[in-house]
Design a protein around this motif. Sequence first.
Motif, PDB file in Angstrom:
ATOM      1  N   ALA A   5     -19.995 -16.969  26.899  1.00 46.31           N
ATOM      2  CA  ALA A   5     -20.083 -16.578  25.500  1.00 46.31           C
ATOM      3  C   ALA A   5     -21.413 -15.897  25.223  1.00 46.31           C
ATOM      4  O   ALA A   5     -21.519 -15.040  24.348  1.00 46.31           O
ATOM      5  N   ARG A   6     -22.430 -16.263  25.977  1.00 49.23           N
ATOM      6  CA  ARG A   6     -23.762 -15.663  25.870  1.00 49.23           C
ATOM      7  C   ARG A   6     -24.112 -15.107  27.238  1.00 49.23           C
ATOM      8  O   ARG A   6     -23.827 -15.729  28.253  1.00 49.23           O
ATOM      9  N   THR A   7     -24.719 -13.947  27.250  1.00 48.06           N
ATOM     10  CA  THR A   7     -24.765 -13.178  28.496  1.00 48.06           C
ATOM     11  C   THR A   7     -26.074 -13.268  29.263  1.00 48.06           C
ATOM     12  O   THR A   7     -26.131 -12.865  30.429  1.00 48.06           O
ATOM     13  N   HIS A   8     -27.134 -13.788  28.630  1.00 44.78           N
ATOM     14  CA  HIS A   8     -28.432 -13.850  29.316  1.00 44.78           C
ATOM     15  C   HIS A   8     -28.909 -15.285  29.416  1.00 44.78           C
ATOM     16  O   HIS A   8     -28.905 -16.031  28.430  1.00 44.78           O
ATOM     17  N   LEU A   9     -29.344 -15.657  30.601  1.00 45.58           N
ATOM     18  CA  LEU A   9     -29.824 -17.013  30.861  1.00 45.58           C
ATOM     19  C   LEU A   9     -31.332 -16.975  31.112  1.00 45.58           C
ATOM     20  O   LEU A   9     -31.806 -16.226  31.967  1.00 45.58           O
ATOM     21  N   VAL A  10     -32.080 -17.778  30.356  1.00 48.53           N
ATOM     22  CA  VAL A  10     -33.518 -17.932  30.564  1.00 48.53           C
ATOM     23  C   VAL A  10     -33.751 -19.295  31.204  1.00 48.53           C
ATOM     24  O   VAL A  10     -33.329 -20.328  30.671  1.00 48.53           O
ATOM     25  N   TRP A  11     -34.418 -19.289  32.346  1.00 49.33           N
ATOM     26  CA  TRP A  11     -34.732 -20.522  33.060  1.00 49.33           C
ATOM     27  C   TRP A  11     -36.160 -20.976  32.763  1.00 49.33           C
ATOM     28  O   TRP A  11     -37.085 -20.166  32.709  1.00 49.33           O
ATOM     29  N   ASP A  12     -36.314 -22.287  32.641  1.00 48.94           N
ATOM     30  CA  ASP A  12     -37.628 -22.912  32.680  1.00 48.94           C
ATOM     31  C   ASP A  12     -37.995 -23.138  34.148  1.00 48.94           C
ATOM     32  O   ASP A  12     -37.127 -23.182  35.020  1.00 48.94           O
ATOM     33  N   TRP A  13     -39.280 -23.288  34.428  1.00 49.49           N
ATOM     34  CA  TRP A  13     -39.746 -23.444  35.807  1.00 49.49           C
ATOM     35  C   TRP A  13     -40.120 -24.898  36.122  1.00 49.49           C
ATOM     36  O   TRP A  13     -39.404 -25.585  36.831  1.00 49.49           O
ATOM     37  N   ASN A  14     -41.237 -25.379  35.568  1.00 47.26           N
ATOM     38  CA  ASN A  14     -41.718 -26.718  35.904  1.00 47.26           C
ATOM     39  C   ASN A  14     -40.753 -27.788  35.392  1.00 47.26           C
ATOM     40  O   ASN A  14     -40.397 -27.810  34.213  1.00 47.26           O
ATOM     41  N   GLY A  15     -40.335 -28.666  36.277  1.00 46.11           N
ATOM     42  CA  GLY A  15     -39.419 -29.728  35.900  1.00 46.11           C
ATOM     43  C   GLY A  15     -37.973 -29.306  35.831  1.00 46.11           C
ATOM     44  O   GLY A  15     -37.092 -30.144  35.606  1.00 46.11           O
ATOM     45  N   THR A  16     -37.718 -28.023  36.039  1.00 50.06           N
ATOM     46  CA  THR A  16     -36.340 -27.523  36.003  1.00 50.06           C
ATOM     47  C   THR A  16     -36.015 -26.918  37.357  1.00 50.06           C
ATOM     48  O   THR A  16     -35.486 -27.604  38.228  1.00 50.06           O
ATOM     49  N   LEU A  17     -36.336 -25.661  37.562  1.00 45.23           N
ATOM     50  CA  LEU A  17     -36.116 -25.077  38.894  1.00 45.23           C
ATOM     51  C   LEU A  17     -37.033 -25.707  39.934  1.00 45.23           C
ATOM     52  O   LEU A  17     -36.636 -25.898  41.093  1.00 45.23           O
ATOM     53  N   LEU A  18     -38.267 -26.017  39.539  1.00 47.87           N
ATOM     54  CA  LEU A  18     -39.224 -26.642  40.456  1.00 47.87           C
ATOM     55  C   LEU A  18     -39.265 -28.143  40.206  1.00 47.87           C
ATOM     56  O   LEU A  18     -39.512 -28.592  39.088  1.00 47.87           O
ATOM     57  N   ASN A  19     -39.030 -28.910  41.247  1.00 44.29           N
ATOM     58  CA  ASN A  19     -39.025 -30.369  41.142  1.00 44.29           C
ATOM     59  C   ASN A  19     -40.452 -30.891  41.331  1.00 44.29           C
ATOM     60  O   ASN A  19     -40.845 -31.307  42.427  1.00 44.29           O
ATOM     61  N   ASP A  20     -41.215 -30.883  40.267  1.00 38.68           N
ATOM     62  CA  ASP A  20     -42.628 -31.263  40.366  1.00 38.68           C
ATOM     63  C   ASP A  20     -42.992 -32.443  39.470  1.00 38.68           C
ATOM     64  O   ASP A  20     -44.165 -32.638  39.138  1.00 38.68           O
ATOM     65  N   LEU A  21     -42.018 -33.253  39.099  1.00 39.95           N
ATOM     66  CA  LEU A  21     -42.294 -34.377  38.204  1.00 39.95           C
ATOM     67  C   LEU A  21     -43.352 -35.316  38.776  1.00 39.95           C
ATOM     68  O   LEU A  21     -44.304 -35.683  38.078  1.00 39.95           O
ATOM     69  N   ASP A  22     -43.203 -35.724  40.033  1.00 42.35           N
ATOM     70  CA  ASP A  22     -44.156 -36.677  40.599  1.00 42.35           C
ATOM     71  C   ASP A  22     -45.573 -36.122  40.609  1.00 42.35           C
ATOM     72  O   ASP A  22     -46.542 -36.828  40.322  1.00 42.35           O
ATOM     73  N   LEU A  23     -45.698 -34.842  40.933  1.00 42.96           N
ATOM     74  CA  LEU A  23     -47.022 -34.220  40.924  1.00 42.96           C
ATOM     75  C   LEU A  23     -47.587 -34.159  39.516  1.00 42.96           C
ATOM     76  O   LEU A  23     -48.774 -34.448  39.293  1.00 42.96           O
ATOM     77  N   VAL A  24     -46.768 -33.787  38.560  1.00 46.02           N
ATOM     78  CA  VAL A  24     -47.235 -33.685  37.171  1.00 46.02           C
ATOM     79  C   VAL A  24     -47.693 -35.043  36.662  1.00 46.02           C
ATOM     80  O   VAL A  24     -48.730 -35.156  35.984  1.00 46.02           O
ATOM     81  N   VAL A  25     -46.961 -36.092  36.996  1.00 47.20           N
ATOM     82  CA  VAL A  25     -47.373 -37.438  36.566  1.00 47.20           C
ATOM     83  C   VAL A  25     -48.701 -37.815  37.214  1.00 47.20           C
ATOM     84  O   VAL A  25     -49.599 -38.348  36.545  1.00 47.20           O
TER      85      VAL A  25
END
Length: 215
Positions: A4-24
């Motif tokens: 229904a919507r044609t453009h996708l915007v991705w977030d990076w940190n915590g989404t595509l990049l699995n960096d939760l442990d590092l961020v904590v």
Amino acid sequence: MTPARTHLVWDWNGTLLNDLDLVVACTNAVFVSEGGPTVTAAEHRVRFRRPIADYYAEVLGRAVDGENFGRLDKIFHEAYRLGLTTCELAHDAVDALAAWSGSQSLLSMWFHDELVPAVRTYGLAGRFSRVDGLRAEVGGDRKAESLVRHLDELGVDGRSVVLIGDSIDDADAALSVGGRAVLYAGGFTDRARLEASGHPVADTLAEAVHLARSV
């Protein structure tokens, strides 16, 4: 199925990049430097928010003004750079990117000059019609204004956009331009908080893309 919507915007940190442990870990380096408590990953996911200065102030029990936040942000990012090589993409990131049939771009609140080479390092060069990170010396603010600029540079109408991210701030940014959001529960924010926002919530990035086709 045609989205229904044609453009996708991705977030990076915590989404595509699995960096939760590092961020904590880096967040705790900030708190310890101020004589404050440390937080677990679960506590971080419940309490984290933007502006990040407000999150720091809550945990430390005192106000964090602009000057102090700049100093703490430097401590965070110095530790983050040292640990970044330990991080990997989310397990299904590449497959999720390939599953979207429309155009897609990347918008992060991480520093632009470090984001662009990282995207190449993780093998994602050429996947996005545009990559934008923070073009300021200190971060921590909300994403909405950055999303407006990002879409203006792309020439994309916000009403045609879905944003996949891991925070309420991502959803607020999407709504501010007339778009929609799908929130990923594998990142920086507790699933219950995401569900309470009323936006669709996905446990995997592949599921997030599936939901993005119909919002």
